[in-house]
Every structure is written in structure tokens, then in C-alpha cells.
Write a protein that holds these residues in place. Structure first.
Motif, PDB file in Angstrom:
ATOM      1  N   PRO A  21       0.899  -1.293  -0.135  1.00 29.73           N
ATOM      2  CA  PRO A  21       0.061  -0.273   0.031  1.00 29.73           C
ATOM      3  C   PRO A  21       0.647   1.163  -0.096  1.00 29.73           C
ATOM      4  CG  PRO A  21      -0.891  -1.627   1.438  1.00 29.73           C
ATOM      5  CD  PRO A  21       0.818  -1.994   0.927  1.00 29.73           C
ATOM      6  N   PHE A  22       2.227   0.690   0.106  1.00 32.64           N
ATOM      7  CA  PHE A  22       2.927   2.688   0.847  1.00 32.64           C
ATOM      8  C   PHE A  22       3.819   2.743  -0.926  1.00 32.64           C
ATOM      9  CE2 PHE A  22       1.889   0.605   4.670  1.00 32.64           C
ATOM     10  CZ  PHE A  22       1.257   1.669   5.425  1.00 32.64           C
ATOM     11  N   THR A  23       4.060   1.755  -1.171  1.00 34.33           N
ATOM     12  CA  THR A  23       5.794   2.005  -2.325  1.00 34.33           C
ATOM     13  C   THR A  23       5.857   0.754  -2.851  1.00 34.33           C
ATOM     14  OG1 THR A  23       7.614   2.527  -2.451  1.00 34.33           O
ATOM     15  CG2 THR A  23       7.228   0.817  -1.207  1.00 34.33           C
ATOM     16  N   GLU A  24       6.327   0.905  -4.675  1.00 37.31           N
ATOM     17  CA  GLU A  24       6.911  -0.497  -5.232  1.00 37.31           C
ATOM     18  C   GLU A  24       8.684  -0.554  -4.711  1.00 37.31           C
ATOM     19  OE1 GLU A  24       5.920  -0.115  -9.322  1.00 37.31           O
ATOM     20  OE2 GLU A  24       4.669   1.479  -8.929  1.00 37.31           O
ATOM     21  N   TYR A  25       9.062  -2.158  -4.536  1.00 35.40           N
ATOM     22  CA  TYR A  25       9.482  -2.671  -4.553  1.00 35.40           C
ATOM     23  C   TYR A  25      10.621  -3.417  -5.134  1.00 35.40           C
ATOM     24  CZ  TYR A  25       7.876  -5.706  -1.080  1.00 35.40           C
ATOM     25  OH  TYR A  25       6.133  -6.476  -1.103  1.00 35.40           O
ATOM     26  N   LEU A  26      11.612  -3.681  -5.525  1.00 35.86           N
ATOM     27  CA  LEU A  26      11.864  -4.885  -5.971  1.00 35.86           C
ATOM     28  C   LEU A  26      12.921  -5.886  -4.667  1.00 35.86           C
ATOM     29  CD1 LEU A  26      14.225  -2.987  -8.774  1.00 35.86           C
ATOM     30  CD2 LEU A  26      12.194  -3.930  -8.759  1.00 35.86           C
ATOM     31  N   ASP A  36      13.493   0.029  -3.240  1.00 34.35           N
ATOM     32  CA  ASP A  36      12.006   0.230  -3.248  1.00 34.35           C
ATOM     33  C   ASP A  36      12.093   1.607  -4.975  1.00 34.35           C
ATOM     34  OD1 ASP A  36      10.780   0.219  -0.678  1.00 34.35           O
ATOM     35  OD2 ASP A  36      11.264   2.584  -0.222  1.00 34.35           O
ATOM     36  N   VAL A  37      11.045   1.008  -5.959  1.00 35.79           N
ATOM     37  CA  VAL A  37      11.633   1.560  -6.911  1.00 35.79           C
ATOM     38  C   VAL A  37      10.769   3.163  -6.733  1.00 35.79           C
ATOM     39  CG1 VAL A  37      10.276   1.529  -8.917  1.00 35.79           C
ATOM     40  CG2 VAL A  37      10.604  -1.039  -7.950  1.00 35.79           C
ATOM     41  N   PRO A  38      11.670   4.095  -7.479  1.00 39.19           N
ATOM     42  CA  PRO A  38      11.275   5.642  -7.415  1.00 39.19           C
ATOM     43  C   PRO A  38       9.612   5.274  -8.275  1.00 39.19           C
ATOM     44  CG  PRO A  38      13.532   5.624  -7.930  1.00 39.19           C
ATOM     45  CD  PRO A  38      12.338   3.854  -7.639  1.00 39.19           C
ATOM     46  N   ASP A  39       9.063   6.674  -7.371  1.00 35.10           N
ATOM     47  CA  ASP A  39       7.643   7.103  -8.328  1.00 35.10           C
ATOM     48  C   ASP A  39       7.575   7.041  -9.943  1.00 35.10           C
ATOM     49  OD1 ASP A  39       6.393   6.652  -5.712  1.00 35.10           O
ATOM     50  OD2 ASP A  39       6.541   8.144  -5.796  1.00 35.10           O
TER      51      ASP A  39
END
Length: 66
Positions: A21-26, A36-39
Motif C-alpha cells: 500500500p505504500f510503495t513499489e519495490y524490488l 524501493d522503485v522510485p515513483d
């Protein structure tokens, strides 16, 4: 999405692109590396940037040893 044998740290691990819910990540399923994957970028670009960073760090470490 899965990126097989794409981990820049362990070089054999499968990297999973995930989101919460907060971020995308690898995350590497083998060694546990997480970034984290930057926006403003997609996962493939973020993974390519990680490879560049790890190669630069390895080169700097090799220069220090020599």
C-alpha cells in the motif's frame, strides 16, 4: 513480475517486482536484497540502475585493494 537471474548482489537470484500500500519495490528471492522503485521510474529501469550502482561499487572496491 519476476526477473530471473537478475540480482545485482548475488547474481543468481530471481528479483521480484512487488508493491504494497505504500510503495513499489524490488526484492531478490535468493539473498533478500530489497530496494524501493522510485515513483518516476519503472521496475526494469530501477533494476538496471541497481546493476550500475553495484558495478561501480565493485570497481571502487577493486581499486582500493590494488
Amino acid at each position: 513480475m519476476l526477473y530471473f537471474r537478475a540480482c545485482p548482489k548475488c547474481q543468481t537470484g530471481t528479483v521480484e517486482h512487488n508493491r504494497d500500500p505504500f510503495t513499489e519495490y524490488l526484492q531478490c528471492l535468493n539473498c533478500g536484497l530489497m530496494r524501493d522503485v522510485p515513483d518516476d521510474t519503472d521496475a526494469a529501469t530501477a533494476l538496471a540502475q541497481l546493476h550500475v550502482e553495484f558495478k561501480a561499487a565493485a570497481a571502487a572496491e577493486a581499486d582500493e585493494e590494488a
